[in-house]
Design an enzyme around this catalytic site. Structure first.
Site, PDB file in Angstrom:
ATOM      1  N   GLU A 148       0.457  -0.450  -7.160  1.00  0.00           N
ATOM      2  CA  GLU A 148       0.597  -0.110  -8.576  1.00  0.00           C
ATOM      3  C   GLU A 148       2.080  -0.130  -8.924  1.00  0.00           C
ATOM      4  OE1 GLU A 148      -0.784   3.463 -11.607  1.00  0.00           O
ATOM      5  OE2 GLU A 148      -0.019   3.968  -9.624  1.00  0.00           O
ATOM      6  N   ASP A 194      -0.987   3.628  -4.641  1.00  0.00           N
ATOM      7  CA  ASP A 194      -0.601   4.290  -5.883  1.00  0.00           C
ATOM      8  C   ASP A 194       0.925   4.369  -6.020  1.00  0.00           C
ATOM      9  OD1 ASP A 194      -1.571   5.953  -8.188  1.00  0.00           O
ATOM     10  OD2 ASP A 194      -0.404   7.515  -7.185  1.00  0.00           O
ATOM     11  N   ASP A 232      -7.950   4.210  -1.931  1.00  0.00           N
ATOM     12  CA  ASP A 232      -6.784   4.485  -2.773  1.00  0.00           C
ATOM     13  C   ASP A 232      -5.816   5.349  -1.982  1.00  0.00           C
ATOM     14  OD1 ASP A 232      -5.180   4.811  -5.130  1.00  0.00           O
ATOM     15  OD2 ASP A 232      -7.004   4.592  -6.314  1.00  0.00           O
ATOM     16  N   HIS A 292      -8.940   3.062 -14.261  1.00  0.00           N
ATOM     17  CA  HIS A 292      -9.230   4.478 -14.501  1.00  0.00           C
ATOM     18  C   HIS A 292      -8.203   5.165 -15.384  1.00  0.00           C
ATOM     19  CE1 HIS A 292      -6.308   4.306 -11.319  1.00  0.00           C
ATOM     20  NE2 HIS A 292      -6.061   5.595 -11.451  1.00  0.00           N
ATOM     21  N   ASP A 293      -7.114   4.498 -15.717  1.00  0.00           N
ATOM     22  CA  ASP A 293      -6.017   5.107 -16.468  1.00  0.00           C
ATOM     23  C   ASP A 293      -5.920   4.622 -17.911  1.00  0.00           C
ATOM     24  OD1 ASP A 293      -5.023   6.820 -14.532  1.00  0.00           O
ATOM     25  OD2 ASP A 293      -3.628   5.358 -13.707  1.00  0.00           O
TER      26      ASP A 293
END
Length: 604
Positions: free
Chosen positions: A274, A217, A110, A351-352
């Site tokens: 993302e 990200d 990430d 994860h969000d």
């Protein structure tokens, strides 16, 4: 695989590996604790690679593991070339890379480069003085003053975690920009020296060690509008206003991402970005066009954001949605690449967000939980694009128990949004936020992974030390599901095998939605090229039909939907088990099926 599949005439051996791959996101703090400190770690992950390989995973994506003060669970990096000690060491990363590669698997990390931690040495230098060489590596602006002479931030922008996007630095008498927490200052991508440092110290460093790419990200937030003007007032009750138009898809963003591509290309590294606040396919396509040479894939969030309120002030005010809304958004993001040189991703967890079975399925009884989790698996595995699973999705892991109170939420976003609701003294808003968090909060996905049925779920040896509380739920673990053909886990394993075997239809095929207004059942046709045992290419069609209710529902006319004679149709898969299976012409509660017009002469 000896045979080939085709997508619009393109042979499989000419497609990059990542298109037909299944990626699996590991949230390392919650995956497997190897040293009994209550915090998951890299040795723990290494010990479970064989489990992931057996599941059918081709590539592991590891959420941030770099040195960090953990103000936002590692999305605040203080050193990109060191590993946060509770996770392990850089040698553990090397061992993880080797373990994956020995099994024919890939590993991506990430990459968080919109911002750093305030403790990163770059920012420490930047804030040391206005004349420091790294001052311009971050975004600094002087204050404004109101009519009364009171100091005010440079703009009225509201951040993602509530409050202003600007924090005052007393030492240098200026504000710095942070779209997220004040401990996460934004890097200044307008500075070429900054960009080169990012490329060298965060990308090339890890690519040289053998990682296979990055999940990137906040990838469309690097280019801000540089006028730094106020956003329109949309919330009269707040001094700070939502302003994503000021920092998403900015004027130089495609230039910056093409530079990233030039860094990754010599390593043949995969990139998945993302992509926030970009609900228009026309804006998304330039990011993922092969000719544009920017990103391989992006995550677009329209589907996974269903149920969320306004992204900023009302994000956790839950908004119920209909099946037809879910269908329409899925169709939109399935079809946007057709006739282009672009590519899509498939996902319903990360994860969000809250757990998929708690949001899109039914957890009211164990039977409905199992049925709906298996149907969600069928839905995801039959969609076009690269499939991403999130840890525990394959077990049907659920949200926190309803009995847990707000004190169990640890995520900075949840804590800040609830504190903001409390500060409003509006009881309706407080209760609505609490309800929304119980469905949507990021903490739900961060509960420890469930390896077995003991009190510590195999995550650690002492639940009292676990960084997050461990729910006491039976039947949702690897131990309880492995080898049980009726389980969610075994159904995921079956569907991943089916998806790969018939990838010409399910991975690369076109998507046609049927009966879009039906609020009970969901049906669509997948169509693509397959190869017969004698090597001939043929077009294959599959009908996916799912019941998203607790009532029995009539089955569509299968042969009519597939456009073939009844004797030419074949039931490939049903999610139902034994006595709960629906009749020939109806679906049982939460049952999903796949029918096709091709038979055993197909080989992949």
């Amino acid at each position: 695989m000896g045979s080939l599949c085709f997508n619009d005439g393109v042979q499989d051996d000419r497609q990059p590996w990542w298109k037909a791959a299944t990626f699996y996101q590991v949230y390392p703090a919650s995956f497997k604790d190897s040293n009994d400190d209550g915090w998951g770690d890299l040795p723990g992950l290494i010990s479970k690679v064989d489990y992931l390989h057996g599941l059918g995973v081709d590539c592991i994506w590891v959420s941030p593991i770099f040195e960090s003060p953990q103000k936002d669970m590692g999305y605040d990096v203080s050193d990109y070339q060191k590993i946060y000690a509770p996770y392990g060491t850089i040698e553990d990363v090397d061992a993880l890379i080797q373990t994956c590669h020995e099994r024919g698997m890939k590993l991506i990390l990430d990459l968080v480069v919109n911002h750093t931690s305030a403790e990163h040495e770059w920012f420490q230098e930047s804030r040391s003085s206005r004349t420091n060489p790294k001052r311009d590596w971050y975004i600094w602006k002087p204050p404004r003053y109101d009519a009364g002479g009171n100091r005010q931030p440079p703009t009225n922008w509201r951040g993602y975690f509530a409050g202003s996007t600007w924090t005052w630095d007393e030492h240098t008498q200026e504000y710095y920009l942070h779209l997220y927490a004040s401990e996460q200052p934004d890097l200044n991508w307008e500075n070429a020296e900054t960009r080169e440092a990012i490329y060298e110290e965060t990308m090339r460093f890890w690519l040289r060690r053998g990682v296979d790419g990055f999940r990137i990200d906040t990838v469309n937030k690097y280019s801000k509008r540089t006028e730094y003007i106020d956003a329109a007032v949309t919330d009269k009750n707040s001094p700070y206003q939502a302003a994503p138009e000021m920092w998403c898809n900015g004027p130089r963003i495609h230039e910056f991402i093409r530079e990233i591509n030039q860094v990754l290309a010599p390593f043949s590294a995969v990139s998945v970005g993302e992509l926030s606040n970009t609900p228009d396919p026309k804006q998304v396509l330039p990011y993922v066009s092969t000719r544009a040479r920017e990103l391989d894939m992006v995550f677009e969030f329209s589907v996974i954001r269903l149920g969320n309120g306004d992204l900023f002030t009302g994000k956790y005010i839950y908004k119920p949605f209909t099946l037809s809304q879910l269908k329409a958004l899925t169709e939109k993001w399935q079809c946007f690449i057709e006739g282009t040189d672009s590519w899509a991703t498939v996902f319903c967890e990360n994860h969000d967000n809250g757990r998929a079975v708690s949001r899109f399925g039914d957890t009211s009884t164990p039977e409905l939980w199992r049925a709906s989790a298996r149907t969600i698996a069928l839905w995801q595995a039959t969609l076009t694009g690269t499939l991403f699973l999130y840890q525990g999705q394959e077990l049907g892991m659920t949200n926190m128990p309803a009995s847990w109170d707000i004190s169990h939420y640890q995520d900075v976003e949840a804590v800040n949004f609830f504190a903001e609701a409390v500060a409003s003294r509006n009881e309706q808003r407080i209760q609505a936020t609490k309800h929304g968090l119980s469905i949507l909060a990021r903490d739900h996905a961060r509960l420890p992974f469930r390896w077995n049925e003991d009190d510590n779920v195999g995550f650690t040896t002492d639940s009292a030390k676990s960084w997050m509380r461990i729910p006491r739920e039976k039947g949702i673990s690897v131990e309880s599901q492995l080898g049980d053909r009726t389980s969610v886990l075994e159904f995921y394993r079956e569907m991943l095998r089916l998806r790969k075997r018939f990838q010409g239809v399910f991975v690369f095929g076109t998507h046609t939605l049927l009966d879009r207004e039906n609020e009970s059942t969901w049906a669509y046709i997948k169509e693509g090229f397959l190869t017969t045992k004698d090597g001939h290419r043929m077009r294959g069609r599959a009908l996916v039909v799912m019941n998203f209710t607790v009532e029995r529902a009539p089955l569509v006319d299968v042969s009519a939907a597939l456009g073939c004679a009844p004797e030419s149709t074949r039931l490939m898969v049903t999610t139902a088990c034994g006595a709960v299976r629906g009749a020939k012409d109806e679906l049982s509660a939460w049952e999903g099926r796949i029918y096709c017009d091709f038979g055993p002469e197909i080989c992949i």
